[in-house]
Design a protein around this motif. Structure first.
Motif, short mmCIF file in Angstrom:
data_model
loop_
_atom_site.label_atom_id
_atom_site.label_comp_id
_atom_site.label_asym_id
_atom_site.label_seq_id
_atom_site.Cartn_x
_atom_site.Cartn_y
_atom_site.Cartn_z
N MET A 1 0.97 -1.29 -0.07
CA MET A 1 0.02 -0.01 0.18
C MET A 1 0.90 1.32 0.08
N ARG A 2 0.57 2.18 -0.80
CA ARG A 2 1.30 3.25 -1.13
C ARG A 2 0.67 4.46 -0.20
N VAL A 3 1.35 5.11 0.82
CA VAL A 3 0.75 5.79 1.94
C VAL A 3 1.60 6.97 2.10
N ILE A 4 0.84 8.29 2.04
CA ILE A 4 1.37 9.39 2.53
C ILE A 4 1.12 9.87 3.87
N GLY A 5 2.15 10.23 4.55
CA GLY A 5 1.76 10.73 5.98
C GLY A 5 2.02 12.29 5.97
N LEU A 6 1.14 13.09 6.32
CA LEU A 6 0.99 14.50 6.70
C LEU A 6 1.23 14.97 8.23
N MET A 7 2.11 15.76 8.30
CA MET A 7 2.19 16.17 9.83
C MET A 7 2.71 17.66 10.00
N SER A 8 2.02 18.50 10.99
CA SER A 8 2.55 19.64 11.22
C SER A 8 2.63 19.60 12.89
N GLY A 9 3.83 19.67 13.36
CA GLY A 9 4.04 19.64 14.90
C GLY A 9 3.72 21.18 15.59
N THR A 10 4.11 21.03 16.82
CA THR A 10 3.78 22.02 17.80
C THR A 10 4.33 23.34 17.28
N SER A 11 5.40 23.15 16.67
CA SER A 11 6.25 24.63 16.25
C SER A 11 5.47 25.19 15.19
N TYR A 12 4.38 24.51 14.26
CA TYR A 12 3.60 24.85 13.29
C TYR A 12 4.29 25.99 12.42
N ASP A 13 5.58 25.48 11.97
CA ASP A 13 6.04 26.28 10.90
C ASP A 13 6.24 25.66 9.47
N ALA A 14 5.99 24.24 9.37
CA ALA A 14 5.76 23.77 8.17
C ALA A 14 4.73 22.92 8.08
N ILE A 15 4.36 21.99 6.94
CA ILE A 15 3.70 20.84 6.80
C ILE A 15 4.52 20.04 5.92
N ASP A 16 4.84 18.86 6.66
CA ASP A 16 5.67 17.66 6.27
C ASP A 16 4.92 16.64 5.55
N ALA A 17 5.38 16.15 4.54
CA ALA A 17 4.71 15.14 3.81
C ALA A 17 5.84 13.92 3.67
N ALA A 18 5.48 12.63 4.06
CA ALA A 18 6.42 11.59 3.65
C ALA A 18 5.89 10.45 3.08
N ALA A 19 6.40 9.94 2.10
CA ALA A 19 5.51 8.79 1.32
C ALA A 19 6.25 7.59 1.68
N ALA A 20 5.58 6.51 1.62
CA ALA A 20 6.24 4.98 1.68
C ALA A 20 5.37 3.87 1.30
N ASP A 21 6.06 2.67 0.85
CA ASP A 21 5.25 1.81 0.56
C ASP A 21 5.41 0.94 1.82
N LEU A 22 4.06 0.35 2.19
CA LEU A 22 4.04 -0.26 3.35
C LEU A 22 3.23 -1.65 3.24
N ARG A 23 3.95 -2.85 3.69
CA ARG A 23 3.38 -4.18 3.36
C ARG A 23 3.58 -4.90 4.60
N LEU A 24 2.56 -5.78 4.89
CA LEU A 24 2.92 -6.75 5.79
C LEU A 24 3.30 -8.09 5.27
#
Length: 390
Positions: A1-24
């Motif tokens: 499964m091709r998944v993109i994670g989106l995150m903005s932390g408590t510093s709220y300076d930027a939005i980060d995106a990380a993509a990964a292939d995930l499989r069991l």
């Protein structure tokens, strides 16, 4: 499964995106990083967000505007990530959103609020979205944080000694991966540093770039002692905190009655506070190595102070183990969303303090509805980070 994670932390300076292939693969979850990108918040949106966060007051109108604006900003980054990181196709997007309030009273978390409507992401990309991941753990009696602990435990379990995962965002948190795992927020990481720098420079700077100010300054011992007396540090884990406590108004109260402190000394003191409180937590649980990520790892002065506090305990970056430190949390939330759509728990109760583990979040359908996955999957026992695409 091709998944993109989106995150903005408590510093709220930027939005980060990380993509990964995930499989069991049997009892192992295999993560193959596909790339990452980061986009700063639009300046006007960031100003509006900063002006609405505690201890400031706000209105429902402003909350609605922020929820929409943050959702649209996340949608823009998600669309870019689909185009640039996954070759135009993704199975799932996982959005942390932007934390605007973490309701802590008497050591218990009663609620948590992340803004950024996921419908904007689903509409912009056509991809289903998992969002609102923290609230279910809070409803189960947990802290709702640090949720990254589930990723840490799967990833680092089996390493020798007592490995400790450290994230240096606005708030610092650790996961102790030994025996029954434990995780908690240790206190401020960049929260007070950033607030001081922005105030002292009239907003010209938003953080201590390369730790220059801290390196020039000297720790003010009386202020340092006052800061270390904060009752939060003595609370038992699991526990969590945020900018609701560690903000500029908090620091102003700590400064009452003290003579004026030079700017560099003030920055050096709050930087030393982060190093000391993190090191105290590591020592308390007998950590034998610290594996660090987050924006604070780009502050050489902070890392030098932390290394001096920890002595023989090595501090290494998650990059050394195959996970880019700048996007570790985004990858962690990609994993949590993957677990969610497979009906698998994304929490470790001993880490969040919840009564039981929980499947996290809510799913916003994409153009083709929700992901179709096998109903007969077993929870993974470990996480393998694969350095090359398969």
């Amino acid at each position: 499964m091709r998944v993109i994670g989106l995150m903005s932390g408590t510093s709220y300076d930027a939005i980060d995106a990380a993509a990964a292939d995930l499989r069991l693969d049997g009892e192992q979850l295999v993560l193959t990083p596909l790339g990452l990108l980061s986009q700063p918040y639009p300046a006007e949106l960031r100003r509006a967000l900063a002006a609405s966060l505690p201890p400031a007051s706000t209105t429902f109108e402003q909350v609605c505007r922020l929820d929409t604006g943050i959702g649209q900003a996340f949608a823009g980054v998600a669309r870019q990530a689909v185009e640039q990181l996954t070759g135009g196709y993704a199975d799932l997007i996982v959005s942390h959103g932007q934390t605007v309030f973490h309701w802590v009273d008497g050591g218990a978390v009663h609620g948590t609020l992340q803004l950024g409507q996921p419908a904007w992401i689903a509409e912009a990309t056509g991809v289903p979205v998992v969002s609102d991941l923290r609230t279910r753990d809070v409803a189960a009696g947990g802290q709702g944080a640090p949720l990254v602990s589930a990723f840490d435990v799967l990833w680092l379990r089996g390493r020798p000694g007592v490995p400790i995962a450290l994230n240096l965002g606005g708030i610092a948190n650790i996961t102790v991966v030994a025996g029954e795992p434990l995780a908690f927020d240790t206190g401020p990481a960049n929260a007070l540093i950033d607030a001081v720098v922005a105030e002292l420079t009239g907003g010209r700077l938003s953080f201590d770039a390369d730790g220059v100010m801290a390196a020039r300054g000297r720790v003010h011992e009386e202020l340092f002692a006052r800061l270390l007396a904060e009752p939060y540090y003595a609370l038992p884990a699991p526990k969590s905190t945020g900018k609701e406590l560690f903000n500029l108004a908090y620091l102003a109260r700590m400064l009452e009655g003290l003579p004026e402190i030079p700017a560099d000394d003030l920055v050096a003191t709050v930087t030393a506070l982060t190093a000391r409180t993190v090191a105290d937590a590591v020592r308390q649980y007998g950590g034998t190595e610290v594996i660090a990520s987050g924006g604070g790892t780009r502050n050489p002065a902070l890392l030098r102070m932390l290394a001096a506090e920890l002595g023989p305990v090595p501090v290494r970056s998650t990059d050394e183990l195959g996970v880019p430190s700048a996007a570790k949390e985004a990858y962690a939330f990609a994993v949590l969303g993957f677990l969610t759509v497979h009906g698998l728990s994304g929490t470790v109760p001993s880490c969040t303090g919840a009564r039981h583990s929980s499947v996290l979040g809510s799913i916003t359908p994409g153009l083709a509805g929700v992901p179709h996955v096998s109903p007969d999957v077993r929870p993974p026992a470990s996480l393998l980070v694969n350095s090359a695409p398969h």
